[in-house]
Design a protein around this motif. Structure first.
Motif, PDB file in Angstrom:
ATOM      1  N   LYS A   1       0.843  -1.191   0.000  1.00 23.21           N
ATOM      2  CA  LYS A   1       0.000   0.000   0.000  1.00 23.21           C
ATOM      3  C   LYS A   1       0.881   1.244   0.000  1.00 23.21           C
ATOM      4  N   THR A   2       0.428   2.291  -0.666  1.00 26.63           N
ATOM      5  CA  THR A   2       1.144   3.556  -0.728  1.00 26.63           C
ATOM      6  C   THR A   2       0.268   4.621  -0.092  1.00 26.63           C
ATOM      7  N   GLU A   3       0.743   5.194   1.023  1.00 22.88           N
ATOM      8  CA  GLU A   3      -0.040   6.192   1.759  1.00 22.88           C
ATOM      9  C   GLU A   3       0.726   7.506   1.836  1.00 22.88           C
ATOM     10  N   LEU A   4       0.095   8.576   1.451  1.00 25.67           N
ATOM     11  CA  LEU A   4       0.678   9.905   1.559  1.00 25.67           C
ATOM     12  C   LEU A   4       0.680  10.309   3.032  1.00 25.67           C
ATOM     13  N   VAL A   5       1.857  10.640   3.577  1.00 25.03           N
ATOM     14  CA  VAL A   5       1.943  11.002   4.997  1.00 25.03           C
ATOM     15  C   VAL A   5       2.389  12.440   5.218  1.00 25.03           C
ATOM     16  N   LEU A   6       2.967  13.067   4.212  1.00 25.59           N
ATOM     17  CA  LEU A   6       3.341  14.474   4.314  1.00 25.59           C
ATOM     18  C   LEU A   6       3.284  15.071   2.921  1.00 25.59           C
ATOM     19  N   ASN A   7       2.586  16.206   2.804  1.00 26.54           N
ATOM     20  CA  ASN A   7       2.406  16.825   1.503  1.00 26.54           C
ATOM     21  C   ASN A   7       2.654  18.322   1.605  1.00 26.54           C
ATOM     22  N   GLU A   8       3.765  18.759   1.093  1.00 27.33           N
ATOM     23  CA  GLU A   8       4.214  20.147   1.032  1.00 27.33           C
ATOM     24  C   GLU A   8       4.591  20.700   2.400  1.00 27.33           C
ATOM     25  N   PHE A   9       3.647  20.762   3.334  1.00 27.94           N
ATOM     26  CA  PHE A   9       3.924  21.298   4.663  1.00 27.94           C
ATOM     27  C   PHE A   9       3.547  20.266   5.720  1.00 27.94           C
ATOM     28  N   PRO A  10       4.321  20.173   6.808  1.00 29.95           N
ATOM     29  CA  PRO A  10       3.958  19.280   7.900  1.00 29.95           C
ATOM     30  C   PRO A  10       2.649  19.727   8.558  1.00 29.95           C
ATOM     31  N   ALA A  11       1.972  18.817   9.235  1.00 26.95           N
ATOM     32  CA  ALA A  11       0.671  19.096   9.846  1.00 26.95           C
ATOM     33  C   ALA A  11       0.740  20.251  10.843  1.00 26.95           C
ATOM     34  N   PHE A  12       1.808  20.318  11.653  1.00 27.88           N
ATOM     35  CA  PHE A  12       1.899  21.388  12.644  1.00 27.88           C
ATOM     36  C   PHE A  12       1.924  22.760  11.958  1.00 27.88           C
ATOM     37  N   LEU A  13       2.596  22.848  10.805  1.00 27.18           N
ATOM     38  CA  LEU A  13       2.693  24.115  10.086  1.00 27.18           C
ATOM     39  C   LEU A  13       1.370  24.455   9.393  1.00 27.18           C
ATOM     40  N   LYS A  14       0.710  23.452   8.828  1.00 26.72           N
ATOM     41  CA  LYS A  14      -0.604  23.688   8.220  1.00 26.72           C
ATOM     42  C   LYS A  14      -1.568  24.249   9.269  1.00 26.72           C
ATOM     43  N   ALA A  15      -1.522  23.701  10.480  1.00 28.47           N
ATOM     44  CA  ALA A  15      -2.402  24.178  11.554  1.00 28.47           C
ATOM     45  C   ALA A  15      -2.096  25.642  11.890  1.00 28.47           C
ATOM     46  N   GLN A  16      -0.812  25.985  11.971  1.00 24.52           N
ATOM     47  CA  GLN A  16      -0.426  27.374  12.248  1.00 24.52           C
ATOM     48  C   GLN A  16      -0.879  28.303  11.121  1.00 24.52           C
ATOM     49  N   MET A  17      -0.738  27.846   9.887  1.00 19.39           N
ATOM     50  CA  MET A  17      -1.130  28.653   8.734  1.00 19.39           C
ATOM     51  C   MET A  17      -2.643  28.895   8.714  1.00 19.39           C
ATOM     52  N   GLU A  18      -3.403  27.865   9.072  1.00 18.55           N
ATOM     53  CA  GLU A  18      -4.861  28.013   9.118  1.00 18.55           C
ATOM     54  C   GLU A  18      -5.289  28.922  10.263  1.00 18.55           C
ATOM     55  N   ALA A  19      -4.602  28.820  11.395  1.00 19.40           N
ATOM     56  CA  ALA A  19      -4.942  29.642  12.557  1.00 19.40           C
ATOM     57  C   ALA A  19      -4.523  31.099  12.367  1.00 19.40           C
ATOM     58  N   ASN A  20      -3.492  31.327  11.552  1.00 17.98           N
ATOM     59  CA  ASN A  20      -2.956  32.674  11.336  1.00 17.98           C
ATOM     60  C   ASN A  20      -2.792  32.947   9.845  1.00 17.98           C
ATOM     61  N   PRO A  21      -3.889  33.033   9.099  1.00 18.16           N
ATOM     62  CA  PRO A  21      -3.759  33.194   7.640  1.00 18.16           C
ATOM     63  C   PRO A  21      -3.001  34.451   7.222  1.00 18.16           C
ATOM     64  N   GLU A  22      -3.021  35.475   8.060  1.00 18.18           N
ATOM     65  CA  GLU A  22      -2.292  36.699   7.734  1.00 18.18           C
ATOM     66  C   GLU A  22      -0.776  36.491   7.794  1.00 18.18           C
ATOM     67  N   GLN A  23      -0.338  35.416   8.432  1.00 17.32           N
ATOM     68  CA  GLN A  23       1.096  35.110   8.527  1.00 17.32           C
ATOM     69  C   GLN A  23       1.519  33.974   7.594  1.00 17.32           C
ATOM     70  N   PHE A  24       0.646  33.573   6.687  1.00 13.83           N
ATOM     71  CA  PHE A  24       0.912  32.437   5.815  1.00 13.83           C
ATOM     72  C   PHE A  24       2.261  32.556   5.109  1.00 13.83           C
ATOM     73  N   ASP A  25       2.490  33.674   4.438  1.00 16.07           N
ATOM     74  CA  ASP A  25       3.737  33.843   3.672  1.00 16.07           C
ATOM     75  C   ASP A  25       4.962  33.851   4.574  1.00 16.07           C
ATOM     76  N   GLU A  26       4.847  34.466   5.727  1.00 15.25           N
ATOM     77  CA  GLU A  26       5.964  34.499   6.674  1.00 15.25           C
ATOM     78  C   GLU A  26       6.268  33.098   7.209  1.00 15.25           C
ATOM     79  N   LEU A  27       5.229  32.357   7.569  1.00 12.96           N
ATOM     80  CA  LEU A  27       5.420  30.990   8.066  1.00 12.96           C
ATOM     81  C   LEU A  27       6.033  30.109   6.990  1.00 12.96           C
ATOM     82  N   LYS A  28       5.555  30.245   5.753  1.00  9.63           N
ATOM     83  CA  LYS A  28       6.101  29.456   4.640  1.00  9.63           C
ATOM     84  C   LYS A  28       7.577  29.786   4.436  1.00  9.63           C
TER      85      LYS A  28
END
Length: 104
Positions: free
Chosen positions: A55-82
């Motif tokens: 089986k092939t399972e995607l476990v990380l895609n572009e950004f780690p989960a912790f960073l995606k959560a921060q980006m969603e919680a602080n959309p105004e800081q998206f570019d800075e976090l990236k």
């Protein structure tokens, strides 16, 4: 990716295969059609897959989960976090998430 490469050097049970976007249409780079289709569908760099028991399972895609959560919680800081992520400022968090992924 630097942390992932380091972990693979420390653990011989972890195998890594790099496939560039330009090569993902070539079947020779994959063990199965399922793997190839999963990689093509992911479309983000980096993407990390767990390949286990056929089986092939995607476990990380572009950004780690912790960073995606921060980006969603602080959309105004998206570019800075990236930018901070790409400059390696979240090393410990990335390492912790990779360890969690690899030990599940």
């Amino acid at each position: 990716m630097a942390y992932f490469q380091r972990i693979t050097k420390l653990n011989p049970n972890i195998k890594v295969k790099y496939v560039s976007r330009k090569d993902n249409k070539e079947r020779k780079h994959f063990d199965s059609d399922e793997q190839q289709q999963a990689v093509i569908a992911a479309q983000k760099i980096p993407s990390i897959f767990d390949i286990h028991n056929g089986k092939t399972e995607l476990v990380l895609n572009e950004f780690p989960a912790f960073l995606k959560a921060q980006m969603e919680a602080n959309p105004e800081q998206f570019d800075e976090l990236k930018a901070d992520f790409r400059m390696g400022k979240f090393g410990k968090e990335v390492e912790a998430e990779l360890v969690e992924i690899l030990t599940k």
